[in-house]
Design a protein around this motif. Sequence first.
Motif, PDB file in Angstrom:
ATOM      1  N   GLU A 120       3.378  -1.209   3.210  1.00  0.00           N
ATOM      2  CA  GLU A 120       2.941  -2.151   3.956  1.00  0.00           C
ATOM      3  C   GLU A 120       2.368  -3.315   3.392  1.00  0.00           C
ATOM      4  OE1 GLU A 120       1.492   0.388   7.904  1.00  0.00           O
ATOM      5  OE2 GLU A 120       0.144  -0.020   6.183  1.00  0.00           O
ATOM      6  N   ASN A 156       0.606  -1.272   0.124  1.00  0.00           N
ATOM      7  CA  ASN A 156       0.093  -0.074  -0.100  1.00  0.00           C
ATOM      8  C   ASN A 156       0.902   1.323   0.008  1.00  0.00           C
ATOM      9  OD1 ASN A 156       0.931   0.497   2.642  1.00  0.00           O
ATOM     10  ND2 ASN A 156      -0.927  -0.374   3.796  1.00  0.00           N
ATOM     11  N   ASP A 163       7.048   7.478  -2.431  1.00  0.00           N
ATOM     12  CA  ASP A 163       5.999   7.289  -2.658  1.00  0.00           C
ATOM     13  C   ASP A 163       5.842   5.608  -3.038  1.00  0.00           C
ATOM     14  OD1 ASP A 163       3.286   7.308  -3.487  1.00  0.00           O
ATOM     15  OD2 ASP A 163       3.413   8.868  -5.215  1.00  0.00           O
ATOM     16  N   TYR A 164       5.522   5.005  -2.188  1.00  0.00           N
ATOM     17  CA  TYR A 164       4.925   3.596  -2.412  1.00  0.00           C
ATOM     18  C   TYR A 164       3.796   3.290  -3.061  1.00  0.00           C
ATOM     19  CZ  TYR A 164       8.546   3.191   1.440  1.00  0.00           C
ATOM     20  OH  TYR A 164       9.861   3.457   2.063  1.00  0.00           O
ATOM     21  N   SER A 165       3.098   4.133  -3.384  1.00  0.00           N
ATOM     22  CA  SER A 165       1.551   4.031  -4.204  1.00  0.00           C
ATOM     23  C   SER A 165       1.584   3.774  -5.290  1.00  0.00           C
ATOM     24  CB  SER A 165       0.653   4.830  -3.320  1.00  0.00           C
ATOM     25  OG  SER A 165       0.886   6.052  -3.861  1.00  0.00           O
ATOM     26  N   SER A 192       7.008  -3.316   6.888  1.00  0.00           N
ATOM     27  CA  SER A 192       6.714  -2.566   5.716  1.00  0.00           C
ATOM     28  C   SER A 192       8.209  -2.210   5.078  1.00  0.00           C
ATOM     29  CB  SER A 192       6.602  -1.027   6.298  1.00  0.00           C
ATOM     30  OG  SER A 192       7.582  -0.223   6.923  1.00  0.00           O
ATOM     31  N   ARG A 243       1.795   3.063   2.150  1.00  0.00           N
ATOM     32  CA  ARG A 243       2.570   3.340   3.497  1.00  0.00           C
ATOM     33  C   ARG A 243       3.724   2.048   3.349  1.00  0.00           C
ATOM     34  NH1 ARG A 243      -2.163   3.958   5.236  1.00  0.00           N
ATOM     35  NH2 ARG A 243      -2.321   1.885   5.874  1.00  0.00           N
ATOM     36  N   ARG A 288       9.343   0.617   4.257  1.00  0.00           N
ATOM     37  CA  ARG A 288       9.952   1.607   4.913  1.00  0.00           C
ATOM     38  C   ARG A 288      11.044   1.189   6.117  1.00  0.00           C
ATOM     39  NH1 ARG A 288       8.966   4.910   9.334  1.00  0.00           N
ATOM     40  NH2 ARG A 288       7.038   3.581   9.822  1.00  0.00           N
TER      41      ARG A 288
END
Length: 484
Positions: free
Chosen positions: A157, A153, A464-466, A248, A155, A250
């Motif tokens: 995750e 997603n 930006d993971y999305s 995640s 974030r 991150r």
Amino acid sequence: QNPVRLVTEYSNHPLRTTDGGLVGSSDGRRSMGAKQCVICLESEGGDGDERVEVFTQADVERAAGQDVSDACDRCTYCRACLADYVEAQFCRPVKAASFLAITCPGNECRRLFSLEGVRSVANAKTRAEIAAVLGTVPDAHPTSLAALGYGYNARGELRRLSDGAAFHFVNQAHYDALGDLVVPHIQAMMRVQFGLVEHRLPRADAEPYNNIFVSPNLDTAERVLLLVQGSGAVRAGQWARAVCINDSLRMGSILEYLARARHNGFGVVVFNPNLTAVDPQPTRYARADFLRPRKRVMGVAPTGVVAKAANMVRIESCETPPAHVITVFDRFVAPLAAAKHIAIVAHSAGGYGTLQLLREREQLLLPKLRGIAFTDSVHSVSPRESDAVAQFIVQHAQNWVTSSAPVDTPVDVTRGLGVGAGCPCVSAGHEKHEYTSPVPIESVFKFLCSKCGFEYDADVPAVDYSVFDDATAAAAAAAVVVAA
């Protein structure tokens, strides 16, 4: 536990609740006397027309049409307690059990229930979760995260595509298949979002090969950051595979390090020291592999693991992690004419490879090396080190180690991994080894930037993971690989 008991009319046949779950079965042994539920200690029987029934694992498996040869026929429990027990094991938010790892709740038993047995005694909530997890089990060898029913997603995750739930462990084969697909996802993000260029070692056309990544500004950058990971299943771009899956990207990947390095003008080299050999016949999974409970004798490796290790083919010039580190330095770092300031982040066993690099390339590396950030490193400075290497580590290196104290709190290293570090050790702000790179990231960059002679700019654009999905990853994977 004190669950509400399910009261049913006693019968000599398997019973089911109104939502379809199995209540139990009676096979004549009940006449031998009342039995107790091993969880709530209530006895079989009751007053009036309603009775509490207790049953064994063998009863459950028999009623579910499963083999009972290895089922427990000693421990007994009531339907309500067993349903609550299965829910507590399977649906708990942290360390939820696989539906292939639910065992008889007897203290001295722990025999596995079959999947059908688990489903037959589960309540409606648990059966719904089992169905959702089964949706992540593909019919054939998966080639994308989406094929396993997962995606990342905004974030970073990992979430189930069907309902947004977190990853749920099935078995080791399923976990490994997922882990294998997280790697190309991260590496595609490195190429697409950060413009990193992939190089193969020992040559672009070599088989087998190791792959590393460098930033497009590497040849012209005055500041160069080397990222050296630890040991294990991790590959280029990862600090910890389990963290990438259960927490995640991150926290588990190097993407946040890349963002800060780019924002602060560093060229970057991403090492891949764990990829030292490959299997000439990679595993291809079938659905049955993902639904097979793993039974083993404690302390004895499964036969397949031993056979697989024996068949591995070593990669030329990357036969060991230290050999890989030295090869990458010789080919990509030593020739850099523009580089004036080199900094290193070395996690866990990456610290050992970094120290080997210092020992074998001291004259080439030390004149430009400005600082080393070890993160819970396992290196050890020997009395045999040259004075220059030993003094550099004392004066220009720091080791962020596991600790519950706030980040940068000095840590006593008279025992544990800090012994022999040869440099100051401070808290990483986390007690788990795998978090010692992501948690103190701001402190790490302040330290390294200071060593390189400038102030760290913390106003870093968010990653930006999305914007990334399987289609983007596939396109990035198809990009041309630059010859090493």
